[in-house]
Enzyme design. Structure first.
Site, PDB file in Angstrom:
ATOM      1  N   GLU A  18       0.960  -0.794  -0.120  1.00  0.00           N
ATOM      2  CA  GLU A  18       0.357   0.110   0.181  1.00  0.00           C
ATOM      3  C   GLU A  18       0.262   0.955   0.252  1.00  0.00           C
ATOM      4  O   GLU A  18       1.761   1.054   0.055  1.00  0.00           O
ATOM      5  CB  GLU A  18      -1.094  -0.127   0.976  1.00  0.00           C
ATOM      6  CG  GLU A  18      -0.007   0.098   2.422  1.00  0.00           C
ATOM      7  CD  GLU A  18      -0.628  -0.509   3.559  1.00  0.00           C
ATOM      8  OE1 GLU A  18      -1.910  -0.980   3.611  1.00  0.00           O
ATOM      9  OE2 GLU A  18      -0.755   0.388   4.807  1.00  0.00           O
ATOM     10  N   TYR A  34      -4.230   2.778   8.748  1.00  0.00           N
ATOM     11  CA  TYR A  34      -3.783   1.548   8.289  1.00  0.00           C
ATOM     12  C   TYR A  34      -3.428   0.162   8.643  1.00  0.00           C
ATOM     13  O   TYR A  34      -2.471  -0.382   8.537  1.00  0.00           O
ATOM     14  CB  TYR A  34      -2.765   1.977   7.156  1.00  0.00           C
ATOM     15  CG  TYR A  34      -1.529   3.775   8.081  1.00  0.00           C
ATOM     16  CD1 TYR A  34      -0.673   2.439   8.523  1.00  0.00           C
ATOM     17  CD2 TYR A  34      -1.159   4.553   7.313  1.00  0.00           C
ATOM     18  CE1 TYR A  34       0.155   4.027   9.342  1.00  0.00           C
ATOM     19  CE2 TYR A  34      -0.828   5.525   8.038  1.00  0.00           C
ATOM     20  CZ  TYR A  34      -0.174   5.348   9.000  1.00  0.00           C
ATOM     21  OH  TYR A  34       1.045   5.802   9.891  1.00  0.00           O
ATOM     22  N   ASP A  59       2.820  10.186   2.988  1.00  0.00           N
ATOM     23  CA  ASP A  59       3.981  11.205   3.916  1.00  0.00           C
ATOM     24  C   ASP A  59       2.591  12.769   4.162  1.00  0.00           C
ATOM     25  O   ASP A  59       2.934  13.446   4.025  1.00  0.00           O
ATOM     26  CB  ASP A  59       4.608  12.403   2.680  1.00  0.00           C
ATOM     27  CG  ASP A  59       5.750  13.082   3.197  1.00  0.00           C
ATOM     28  OD1 ASP A  59       6.354  12.442   3.583  1.00  0.00           O
ATOM     29  OD2 ASP A  59       6.567  13.083   2.072  1.00  0.00           O
ATOM     30  N   CYS A  65       5.696  48.322  -3.599  1.00  0.00           N
ATOM     31  CA  CYS A  65       6.470  49.453  -3.961  1.00  0.00           C
ATOM     32  C   CYS A  65       5.370  50.446  -4.293  1.00  0.00           C
ATOM     33  O   CYS A  65       3.844  49.728  -4.531  1.00  0.00           O
ATOM     34  CB  CYS A  65       6.892  49.313  -5.349  1.00  0.00           C
ATOM     35  SG  CYS A  65       6.668  50.990  -6.268  1.00  0.00           S
TER      36      CYS A  65
HETATM   37  S1  IVH Z   1       2.583   0.468   9.083  1.00  0.00           S
HETATM   38  C1  IVH Z   1       4.036  -0.886  12.700  1.00  0.00           C
HETATM   39  N1  IVH Z   1       1.654   1.828   6.849  1.00  0.00           N
HETATM   40  O1  IVH Z   1       5.836   6.061   8.097  1.00  0.00           O
HETATM   41  C2  IVH Z   1       3.958  -0.131  11.762  1.00  0.00           C
HETATM   42  N2  IVH Z   1       2.918   3.523   8.133  1.00  0.00           N
HETATM   43  O2  IVH Z   1       8.550   5.747   8.222  1.00  0.00           O
HETATM   44  C3  IVH Z   1       3.240   1.008  11.586  1.00  0.00           C
HETATM   45  N3  IVH Z   1       3.115   5.615   7.156  1.00  0.00           N
HETATM   46  O3  IVH Z   1       5.719   6.105  11.600  1.00  0.00           O
HETATM   47  C4  IVH Z   1       3.468   1.775  10.441  1.00  0.00           C
HETATM   48  N4  IVH Z   1       2.228   5.389   5.349  1.00  0.00           N
HETATM   49  O4  IVH Z   1       3.926   6.876  10.045  1.00  0.00           O
HETATM   50  C5  IVH Z   1       2.279   1.653   7.897  1.00  0.00           C
HETATM   51  N5  IVH Z   1       0.955   3.064   4.655  1.00  0.00           N
HETATM   52  C6  IVH Z   1       1.309   2.923   6.143  1.00  0.00           C
HETATM   53  C7  IVH Z   1       2.339   3.833   6.668  1.00  0.00           C
HETATM   54  C8  IVH Z   1       2.994   4.649   6.879  1.00  0.00           C
HETATM   55  C9  IVH Z   1       2.768   6.201   5.943  1.00  0.00           C
HETATM   56  C10 IVH Z   1       4.386   5.838   8.030  1.00  0.00           C
HETATM   57  C11 IVH Z   1       4.364   6.285   9.477  1.00  0.00           C
HETATM   58  C12 IVH Z   1       5.520   5.470  10.096  1.00  0.00           C
HETATM   59  C13 IVH Z   1       6.288   5.443   9.110  1.00  0.00           C
HETATM   60  C14 IVH Z   1       7.524   4.816   9.053  1.00  0.00           C
END
Ligand code: IVH
Length: 699
Positions: free
Chosen positions: A134, A247, A138, A456
């Protein structure tokens, strides 16, 4: 989430409530309004496919507010009115997450994914592992806790173990349900993980609004989302256009405290489906179940391009083992789970050199610094020029002339300087001097204390005249045929135009002698200028380039006056009394008409024969048949061109929209209409017309 039958019932219920049907008891009525509002919120904020007009929605909401005001004992925590705690200032206490919020390990190529797959296969003793893949959103991560079906807490990530309590702010995000039916799935308490984001579209719109108000543009949507979550006032959070995508389920227990992950809840895909069922925004539509690393890699590659047009910023993809039992077998390090990995897209950043900074003067006198950099290719285009917004931006980014700079294409479109690389300086870099005098006319620049932009103030400033004249002749303003921006620039350089009124005393015999000008082009220009004397009043108003006054405001004002000079006599209060005019716009109009050079310009234009009156025939010609109605055209039109269609709508007082939403009244369809038609058919308030039916409306 809602079956078709339920949706039909809720739609009917909305209609009954709007008609104020009498057969509801008080409790029933309150409960029903809450139900339909939650349904419409879901259609709007989760599906982005509203089925109610804003007007009807607002009226239901107002009914609920009124009933709750009269009967405060009936207010419940999950009532839609409770999203925004008025007058409240957040404290952000520390809270312990139910399960610690780990990070993700990064990967960059198929080799890394293969390596990850080998590890997972080893840890789970499987040959072909099933993964869910998935987007990696960001934004800012968030953890939500629901107990007994109610949202009881929202927290930021913090250090992963302890976060900040931002419950009040999360409630101001409309796609986060205040209540969700987890009990249907045997769940009593659950912790969800997700990302708070701002869509690209909303981010660009909010920034355009801020720039128009002279405020600083937000730098990127991720920082804006995380900054917004920590704002003191939930009312302001509600204005930021935030959305939440969930997610992951990190904790789930039933009433007896039994853990449900990997027992009752068995797969990541199933969990996401359940969250969707409970009314959350999820990556369900974007997710794919892939068996083995090659399938994962293939799916990721489809997203390398898809992400460019996807409305949410993504910085990669996340690959997760689908089986929750296998996730447990993999376990975690102290930093990241071993059952998931992030695949990072190649950054759309590039390095370049800051060669010089030019200061451009806009038509309202705003001075914008523009960086000229060594041309660098980035995500399909070559970038050589980037706006630096204002003086504070240059200071914040610590930019020096000659610096190596990191360039990024934020929002996929607008190039942006992320910062300089001070380590690469060799001592020859120079400070960027922000001018204190106008680069065009050398008048001293001014900056009101609360604003970020130097201006200006000289109305005769040539740079402003150029921008003003280009705006004056443009399609949306006086619509002067045969006179584009290059013509204006040439005439200003040759001294033919020193101010706007000079457009009406152009030396045609001289122009004819210039290179590139022939009898025909000169006579076209002359005809265009003559024609422009006969424009409706709103066009002249718009053409003046008054700050904050565009087409819509000009039309609003023109309806309320008989002649442009009426505005000279109007007080600030008179102006704010005009529908659609707020204090900021009123100030700007007031200041414009207090300035004698502007009044002089208007008298000059009038003397040249330019229409300054609100003529009855303008309204009659238009016959306002489409007044207040909104239109969108789709498919291949057979009876008229797109431009003609647009003109017909506008001449008749209608408005064009760019997309299908509940604000749309009519969708006019040509041949081979596609997704817009499908979407419109789901919104009962949108009327679908053939081209002939549309023409019939004008007769
Ligand atoms: S799963 C324990 N799924 O990416 C696993 N994280 O770099 C939980 N993030 O801290 C994370 N999209 O804030 C997961 N589809 C996604 C995500 C995602 C963005 C972020 C999340 C995490 C960071 C890690």
């Amino acid at each position: 989430m809602y079956s078709t039958e339920q949706q039909q019932q809720l739609h009917l219920l909305s209609q009954q409530l709007l008609k104020e049907a009498a057969h509801f008891t008080l409790e029933e009525k309150i409960r029903s309004i809450r139900q339909v509002i939650n349904y419409h919120d879901w259609r709007y904020y989760v599906l982005s496919e509203p089925v109610i007009t804003d007007f009807d929605y607002d009226s239901l909401f107002a009914q609920l507010q009124q009933l709750e005001k009269e009967h405060p004992s009936l207010i419940t925590a999950d009532s839609p009115t409770q999203r925004i705690a008025r007058g409240l200032t957040n404290e952000f206490e520390s809270v312990l997450h139910l399960a610690s919020m780990l990070s993700l390990e990064n990967s960059y190529n198929i080799g890394d994914i293969e390596e990850f797959n080998r590890r997972v296969a080893g840890l789970t003793n499987t040959t072909e592992v099933e993964y869910c893949v998935e987007p990696k959103f960001d934004g800012a991560s968030i953890a939500l806790v629901y107990e007994n079906d109610l949202l009881i807490r929202a927290a930021t990530r913090g250090d992963g173990t302890v976060g900040e309590d931002i419950t009040n702010n999360a409630k101001a995000i409309p796609s986060i349900p205040l209540a969700a039916a987890f009990s249907k799935f045997g769940i009593y308490k659950v912790e969800l993980r997700g990302e708070v984001i701002i869509t690209k579209e909303t981010f660009e719109r909010k920034n355009a609004e801020r720039i128009a108000k002279g405020e600083k543009a937000f730098q990127n949507s991720r920082n804006t989302a995380s900054g917004s979550l920590r704002m003191k006032d939930p009312n302001e959070v509600a204005q930021r256009g935030l959305e939440a995508i969930l997610y992951h389920i990190s904790y789930a227990v039933d009433k007896d405290g039994n853990h449900l992950i990997a027992t009752k809840l068995q797969s990541h895909f199933g969990n996401i489906e359940m969250l969707y069922q409970c009314g959350f925004k999820t990556p369900l539509q974007e997710m794919s179940v892939c068996i083995g690393p090659q399938a994962v890699d293939d799916f990721i590659h489809t997203w390398e391009t898809k992400r460019l047009t996807y409305n949410i910023e993504t910085d990669g993809m996340v690959v997760k083992v689908n089986s929750l039992k296998m996730q447990q077998q993999c376990g975690s390090t102290s930093h990241h789970p071993r059952w998931a990995i992030a695949y990072k897209f190649a950054a759309k950043q590039a390095q370049s050199k800051l060669l010089k900074v030019e200061f451009q003067v806009g038509r309202t006198g705003a001075v914008t610094p523009v960086a000229k950099i060594e041309p660098v290719p980035l995500a399909g285009v070559t970038i050589s020029s980037i706006s630096l917004h204002n003086e504070d931006f240059i200071l914040e980014k610590d930019l020096l002339l000659g610096d190596t700079v990191i360039v990024e294409r934020a929002g996929e479109v607008i190039p942006y300087i992320v910062g300089s690389v001070p380590d690469l300086r060799n001592g020859s870099e120079l400070k960027i001097e922000f001018p204190r005098d106008c680069p065009s006319c050398h008048s001293p620049l001014v900056k009101p204390e609360e604003e970020a932009i130097w201006r200006c103030d000289n109305v005769d400033c040539p740079a402003q005249t150029e921008e003003r004249a280009i705006h004056f002749v443009s399609k949306e303003a006086m619509d002067i045929d045969g006179c584009g921006s290059s013509t204006i620039i040439e005439f200003i350089q040759r001294g033919f135009i020193k101010n706007i009124e000079d457009l009406y005393r152009l030396p045609y015999p001289e122009i004819l002698k210039l290179e590139g000008w022939k009898e025909k082009s000169v006579s076209n220009l002359k005809a265009g200028i003559e024609d422009s004397k006969n424009r409706p009043l709103w066009r002249l108003l718009n053409a003046l380039g008054i700050r904050h006054v565009g087409v819509t405001t000009s039309k609003d004002i023109a309806k309320h006056i008989t002649c442009i000079f009426d505005l000279e006599k109007m007080s600030l209060e008179d102006l704010t009394n005009i529908e659609g005019i707020g204090p900021k716009v009123a100030h700007s109009i007031f200041d414009f008409f207090q300035n004698q050079s502007n009044i002089h310009l208007l008298h000059e234009l009038e003397n040249f024969g330019v229409n300054t009156q609100n003529r009855p025939e303008d309204a009659r010609n238009k016959n306002n048949k489409l007044e207040g109605k909104t239109f969108l055209f789709t498919g291949s039109l057979q009876q008229f061109t797109r431009d003609r269609a647009k003109q017909l709508v506008e001449e008749n007082g209608g408005k064009l929209l760019s997309g299908v939403s509940a604000n749309l009244n009519y969708l006019v369809v040509g041949e081979d209409a596609g997704s817009k038609l499908t979407k419109a058919q789901k919104i009962p308030s949108v009327v679908v017309l053939t081209e002939e039916e549309f023409l019939g409306m004008l007769e």
